[in-house]
Design a protein around this motif. Sequence first.
Motif, mmCIF file in Angstrom:
data_model
loop_
_atom_site.group_PDB
_atom_site.id
_atom_site.type_symbol
_atom_site.label_atom_id
_atom_site.label_comp_id
_atom_site.label_asym_id
_atom_site.label_seq_id
_atom_site.Cartn_x
_atom_site.Cartn_y
_atom_site.Cartn_z
ATOM 1 N N GLY A 93 67.300 41.375 -20.005
ATOM 2 C CA GLY A 93 65.955 42.041 -20.077
ATOM 3 C C GLY A 93 64.979 40.842 -19.827
ATOM 4 N N LEU A 94 65.033 39.712 -20.508
ATOM 5 C CA LEU A 94 63.992 38.745 -20.085
ATOM 6 C C LEU A 94 64.228 38.131 -18.820
ATOM 7 C CD1 LEU A 94 64.407 36.575 -23.464
ATOM 8 C CD2 LEU A 94 62.769 38.560 -22.744
ATOM 9 N N GLN A 95 65.676 38.144 -18.229
ATOM 10 C CA GLN A 95 65.767 37.714 -17.042
ATOM 11 C C GLN A 95 64.885 38.472 -15.792
ATOM 12 O OE1 GLN A 95 70.301 37.286 -17.682
ATOM 13 N NE2 GLN A 95 70.038 35.999 -16.273
ATOM 14 N N TRP A 96 65.164 39.886 -16.146
ATOM 15 C CA TRP A 96 64.510 40.785 -15.224
ATOM 16 C C TRP A 96 63.003 40.754 -15.116
ATOM 17 C CZ3 TRP A 96 66.651 42.348 -11.036
ATOM 18 C CH2 TRP A 96 67.907 42.876 -11.083
ATOM 19 N N THR A 97 62.479 40.404 -16.688
ATOM 20 C CA THR A 97 61.225 40.369 -16.474
ATOM 21 C C THR A 97 60.595 39.431 -15.612
ATOM 22 O OG1 THR A 97 61.062 40.919 -18.841
ATOM 23 C CG2 THR A 97 59.208 39.801 -18.292
ATOM 24 N N VAL A 98 61.046 38.132 -15.400
ATOM 25 C CA VAL A 98 60.933 37.151 -14.362
ATOM 26 C C VAL A 98 61.301 37.713 -13.090
ATOM 27 C CG1 VAL A 98 61.169 34.610 -13.862
ATOM 28 C CG2 VAL A 98 61.197 35.497 -16.181
ATOM 29 N N ASP A 99 62.713 38.189 -13.054
ATOM 30 C CA ASP A 99 63.134 38.332 -11.550
ATOM 31 C C ASP A 99 62.709 39.543 -10.954
ATOM 32 O OD1 ASP A 99 64.385 35.728 -11.256
ATOM 33 O OD2 ASP A 99 66.380 36.741 -11.272
ATOM 34 N N GLY A 100 62.344 40.553 -11.847
ATOM 35 C CA GLY A 100 61.684 41.696 -10.964
ATOM 36 C C GLY A 100 60.651 41.454 -10.096
ATOM 37 N N TYR A 101 59.798 40.406 -10.814
ATOM 38 C CA TYR A 101 58.742 39.932 -9.974
ATOM 39 C C TYR A 101 59.055 39.256 -8.710
ATOM 40 C CZ TYR A 101 54.291 37.133 -8.969
ATOM 41 O OH TYR A 101 53.390 36.463 -8.537
ATOM 42 N N THR A 102 59.781 38.000 -8.809
ATOM 43 C CA THR A 102 60.147 37.451 -7.887
ATOM 44 C C THR A 102 60.940 37.956 -6.666
ATOM 45 O OG1 THR A 102 61.896 36.152 -9.217
ATOM 46 C CG2 THR A 102 59.959 35.213 -9.316
ATOM 47 N N LEU A 103 61.891 38.712 -7.114
ATOM 48 C CA LEU A 103 62.730 39.508 -6.167
ATOM 49 C C LEU A 103 61.861 40.329 -5.318
ATOM 50 C CD1 LEU A 103 65.433 40.441 -5.200
ATOM 51 C CD2 LEU A 103 65.611 42.230 -6.981
ATOM 52 N N ALA A 104 61.107 41.106 -6.046
ATOM 53 C CA ALA A 104 59.981 41.811 -4.879
ATOM 54 C C ALA A 104 59.440 40.815 -3.892
ATOM 55 C CB ALA A 104 59.031 42.565 -5.747
ATOM 56 N N VAL A 105 58.957 39.740 -4.452
ATOM 57 C CA VAL A 105 58.253 38.902 -3.394
ATOM 58 C C VAL A 105 59.278 38.214 -2.483
ATOM 59 C CG1 VAL A 105 57.082 36.595 -3.336
ATOM 60 C CG2 VAL A 105 56.504 38.004 -5.413
ATOM 61 N N ALA A 106 60.368 37.799 -3.045
ATOM 62 C CA ALA A 106 61.131 37.291 -1.805
ATOM 63 C C ALA A 106 61.715 38.403 -0.966
ATOM 64 C CB ALA A 106 62.627 36.762 -2.484
#
Length: 495
Positions: free
Chosen positions: A53-66
């Motif tokens: 869940g902590l990973q997705w908190t960061v990667d949800g943002y950066t994945l959308a950007v990428a």
Amino acid sequence: MTTHTLPADSSRRRAGLVLAVCCLSLLITALDTTAVNVALPAVGRDLHAQVSGLQWTVDGYTLAVAAFMMLAGSTADRIGRRRVFQAGLALFTAGSLACSLASSLGWLITFRVVQGLGASMLNPVALSIITHAFPDPRERARAIGLWGTTVGLSLAAGPVVGGFLVASAGWRSIFWINIPVGVAALVFTAVFVPESRAATPRRPDPVGQVLVVTTLTALICAIIEGSRRGYTSAPIIGLFVLSAAAAAVLPRYERRREQPVVDPAFFRSVPFTGSFVAAVAAFVVLSGFLFLNTLYLQDVRGYSALHAGLLTAPMAVGIALASPLSGRLTATHGPRPPLVAAGLLITTATLALTTLTPTTPWALLLTAYVLLGIGFGLVNAPITSTAVAGMPRAQAGVSSAITTTARQVGNNLGVAVLGAIVAARTRAPVHAGFAAASHAGWWTLAVCGLVIAVTGLAATTRRATATAARVAARFPAESVPSVSSTPRVRRGAQA
């Protein structure tokens, strides 16, 4: 003589204001990326989140950007860079407000994706705006150097600012700070930033965009969820296969399009490809370091968010000192010296952390933080300069978007891969075994440092430079850019 000097001075001032507005947008997006890492333990406790869940908190943002950054770059070249830039600011600011009000982990991740969609419209478009605001190559190089410095400083300040905000007002305050800055940037954009477009508008490429999103989303999902479900489970294997299939189809499909969202021809330029690889590796290091170090300092060593942020200040100091130096080195000696030095420093720092324990001496930790900060501070300016310099101005939006996408791909992979490595070796970050479980992660980052150094050597030879010239010759020159000469407001004053 006076009649020629005043318009030139006015143009320089206007270009300087444009640069300031673009750097302001970069400040909030980059600051948000690193500040959130410091808040992860607090988010986990408040919203009962596991490591994934902590990973997705960061990667949800950066994945959308990428995933959507290249679409934003080509759309901005087609319909107007200021228009897309303003839309990104509005969406990012609204997403920040929603994140601060999130009542559960699922909603927080959802709103982080909204933030990421807004951010995808900002950085590559801003870099394209800067490229067109500074037509003189020397002035453009200095502007890009300042842009790179802003990247380094904002990323470095994130942990310290984040730690202070979490300690004083809770983790939600990290998102509050974006709101007044975002509103101010919207106003300044309307006043100072001129509209600009590519001379030859690019047509949409929906199939290519779907392939990009599928490749990245399936890969990150497989890496993060595989640590929980098992990498041999059918759903995870299916995600890996889906990602690989989309990645294989993408260049074949794009070669047949006249205006692809990702032009495979760009990657025939060795400097451009080198900048892409170096950007991925550098941001794997940064995001991986912040993710592991935050959990180590707070959950293993028992420090508060504020203390954890302050303890990473030596890294911020290293970035602050090295970023402007990197810009000057790149301008005077080319990208090779700062890239090679950055790679070697990053490798040295991360190798020192491969022996991490719950009682590692602070002298070793702080030395590693400083070396890592200097290494990362050196890497941004040569990456940006190499990527933009090797491409024609008509392709500024797309080429800068691809390189900036590489940074976000690195951010995604750093959190996903290193989080998966740790999760596979320990069930809970608070366990003393976390330090030992992180060793493989630090070795991974050391390899990334070597990749940066080798890339700095390979992508800066005369033969490599010749490939960039051949690629640039394939594209038509943008002889008469469609750029408004004055901002929308104050048009009468300029007349």
